[in-house]
Design an enzyme around this catalytic site. Structure first.
Site, PDB file in Angstrom:
ATOM      1  N   ARG A  90      -9.010   1.007   9.754  1.00  0.00           N
ATOM      2  CA  ARG A  90      -8.682  -0.487   9.937  1.00  0.00           C
ATOM      3  C   ARG A  90      -9.687  -1.028  10.689  1.00  0.00           C
ATOM      4  NH1 ARG A  90      -2.643   0.689   9.591  1.00  0.00           N
ATOM      5  NH2 ARG A  90      -1.745  -1.095   9.692  1.00  0.00           N
ATOM      6  N   ARG A 145      12.165  -1.996  12.185  1.00  0.00           N
ATOM      7  CA  ARG A 145      11.288  -1.463  12.923  1.00  0.00           C
ATOM      8  C   ARG A 145      10.963  -2.478  14.015  1.00  0.00           C
ATOM      9  NH1 ARG A 145       6.702   0.550   9.031  1.00  0.00           N
ATOM     10  NH2 ARG A 145       5.225  -0.185  10.281  1.00  0.00           N
ATOM     11  N   ARG A 196      12.376  -6.344   5.907  1.00  0.00           N
ATOM     12  CA  ARG A 196      12.250  -4.880   5.528  1.00  0.00           C
ATOM     13  C   ARG A 196      13.337  -4.084   6.370  1.00  0.00           C
ATOM     14  NH1 ARG A 196       6.626  -1.715   5.008  1.00  0.00           N
ATOM     15  NH2 ARG A 196       6.436  -1.947   7.552  1.00  0.00           N
ATOM     16  N   LYS A 250       1.002  -1.179  -0.022  1.00  0.00           N
ATOM     17  CA  LYS A 250      -0.019   0.069  -0.095  1.00  0.00           C
ATOM     18  C   LYS A 250       0.849   1.456  -0.086  1.00  0.00           C
ATOM     19  CE  LYS A 250      -2.351  -0.858   3.758  1.00  0.00           C
ATOM     20  NZ  LYS A 250      -1.479  -2.041   4.390  1.00  0.00           N
ATOM     21  N   ARG A 296       0.365  -8.589  14.047  1.00  0.00           N
ATOM     22  CA  ARG A 296      -0.162  -7.304  13.202  1.00  0.00           C
ATOM     23  C   ARG A 296      -1.164  -8.239  12.163  1.00  0.00           C
ATOM     24  NH1 ARG A 296       4.795  -4.610  10.797  1.00  0.00           N
ATOM     25  NH2 ARG A 296       3.131  -3.152   9.749  1.00  0.00           N
TER      26      ARG A 296
HETATM   27  P1  AMP Z   1       1.491   0.486   9.276  1.00  0.00           P
HETATM   28  O1  AMP Z   1       2.638   1.485   8.957  1.00  0.00           O
HETATM   29  O2  AMP Z   1       0.326   1.097   8.474  1.00  0.00           O
HETATM   30  O3  AMP Z   1       1.540  -0.890   9.302  1.00  0.00           O
HETATM   31  O4  AMP Z   1       0.845   1.011  10.867  1.00  0.00           O
HETATM   32  C1  AMP Z   1       1.996   0.723  11.777  1.00  0.00           C
HETATM   33  C2  AMP Z   1       1.135   0.689  13.298  1.00  0.00           C
HETATM   34  O5  AMP Z   1       0.177   2.068  13.556  1.00  0.00           O
HETATM   35  C3  AMP Z   1       0.022  -0.145  13.311  1.00  0.00           C
HETATM   36  O6  AMP Z   1       0.458  -1.638  13.588  1.00  0.00           O
HETATM   37  C4  AMP Z   1      -0.794   0.217  14.450  1.00  0.00           C
HETATM   38  O7  AMP Z   1      -0.344  -0.011  15.801  1.00  0.00           O
HETATM   39  C5  AMP Z   1      -0.720   1.763  13.986  1.00  0.00           C
HETATM   40  N1  AMP Z   1      -1.916   2.153  13.192  1.00  0.00           N
HETATM   41  C6  AMP Z   1      -1.759   2.529  11.983  1.00  0.00           C
HETATM   42  N2  AMP Z   1      -2.966   3.150  11.382  1.00  0.00           N
HETATM   43  C7  AMP Z   1      -4.000   2.897  12.452  1.00  0.00           C
HETATM   44  C8  AMP Z   1      -5.191   2.717  12.482  1.00  0.00           C
HETATM   45  N3  AMP Z   1      -6.064   3.001  11.507  1.00  0.00           N
HETATM   46  N4  AMP Z   1      -5.991   2.276  13.630  1.00  0.00           N
HETATM   47  C9  AMP Z   1      -5.144   1.841  14.504  1.00  0.00           C
HETATM   48  N5  AMP Z   1      -3.821   1.776  14.580  1.00  0.00           N
HETATM   49  C10 AMP Z   1      -3.084   2.211  13.556  1.00  0.00           C
END
Ligand code: AMP
Length: 223
Positions: A88, A160, A127, A13, A171
């Site tokens: 989400r 990370r 990554r 994405k 996740r």
């Molecule tokens: P990502 O980089 O999109 O995988 O997001 C990293 C982390 O940010 C996720 O594992 C969540 O802890 C938090 N996060 C990002 N977007 C959301 C969302 N819409 N709702 C809740 N937590 C989020």
């Protein structure tokens, strides 16, 4: 164009969102990036989000809904936006619909970029992310010229916290339990378009381009 990119972590994405941002000249709001910047800057948002993120849990809906609502309602997003990583959960999707209806707008489409769990484990496990600016590399698919060093700004490349294998698994569990219900949610509203995220980035980009052209035609016909 008011677009949502949906899909598991690691499905591409972010890569596609950045391409779309350049092609469509629309603001790109990636909640993961917004939250990581908030954690780095030690803002109130960052302090509320950090412990959830480190565990691979979703941050509470009310924390993220406020942050994204402000951006959608900004002058920058007047012609549209690309959302990555939001919504989400079903309550987040309902909050987004309420915010858009308050602004007299609606979603144009939701692109589901899909990839299976094994592919996600392979992609995220390898990554490496630049500690300063979040540039992304992969040990196999996109290695940096010098191991451990960002090609773009020379800063250190790190894993990370939430790209550790046990956290990736968590996740994914969160994605299946809380985010996957959005597939039906948006399908019922005829907003969902499926994209095969297992293909290479150029092929995925081409597929998205065709899908957007169709969405645009449908929108024009509806006028
Ligand atoms: P990502 O980089 O999109 O995988 O997001 C990293 C982390 O940010 C996720 O594992 C969540 O802890 C938090 N996060 C990002 N977007 C959301 C969302 N819409 N709702 C809740 N937590 C989020």
């Amino acid at each position: 164009m008011n677009l949502v990119l949906l899909g598991p972590p690691g499905s591409g994405k972010g890569t596609q969102g950045e391409r779309l941002q350049a092609d469509l000249r629309l603001p790109y709001f990636a909640t993961g990036d917004i939250l990581r910047a908030a954690v780095r800057d030690e803002t109130e948002l960052g302090r509320s989000a950090k412990e959830y993120m480190d565990r691979g849990d979703l941050v509470p809906d009310e924390v993220i809904v406020g942050a994204i609502g402000e951006r959608i309602d900004s002058a920058e997003a007047a012609d549209g936006f690309i959302l990555d990583g939001f919504p989400r959960t079903v309550p987040q999707a309902e909050a987004l619909a309420a915010k858009l209806s308050e602004l007299g707008r609606q979603l144009t489409g939701v692109l589901l970029i899909d990839a299976d769990d094994d592919e996600v484990m392979r992609r995220l496990g390898g990554r490496r992310t630049c500690a300063e600016n979040g540039h992304v590399f992969h040990v196999d698919f996109n290695p940096p010229e010098r191991e451990g060093v960002c090609d773009i700004d020379g800063s250190e490349l790190i894993v990370r916290d939430d790209d550790r294998p046990e956290v990736i698994r968590h996740r994914l569990d969160q994605y299946h339990a809380k985010t996957e219900p959005l597939i039906d949610f948006y399908d019922h509203q005829s907003l969902l378009r499926r994209i095969d995220g297992a293909a290479n980035p150029d092929a995925v980009g081409a597929d998205i381009g065709r899908t957007l052209a169709t969405l645009k035609l449908e929108a024009d016909e509806a006028i």
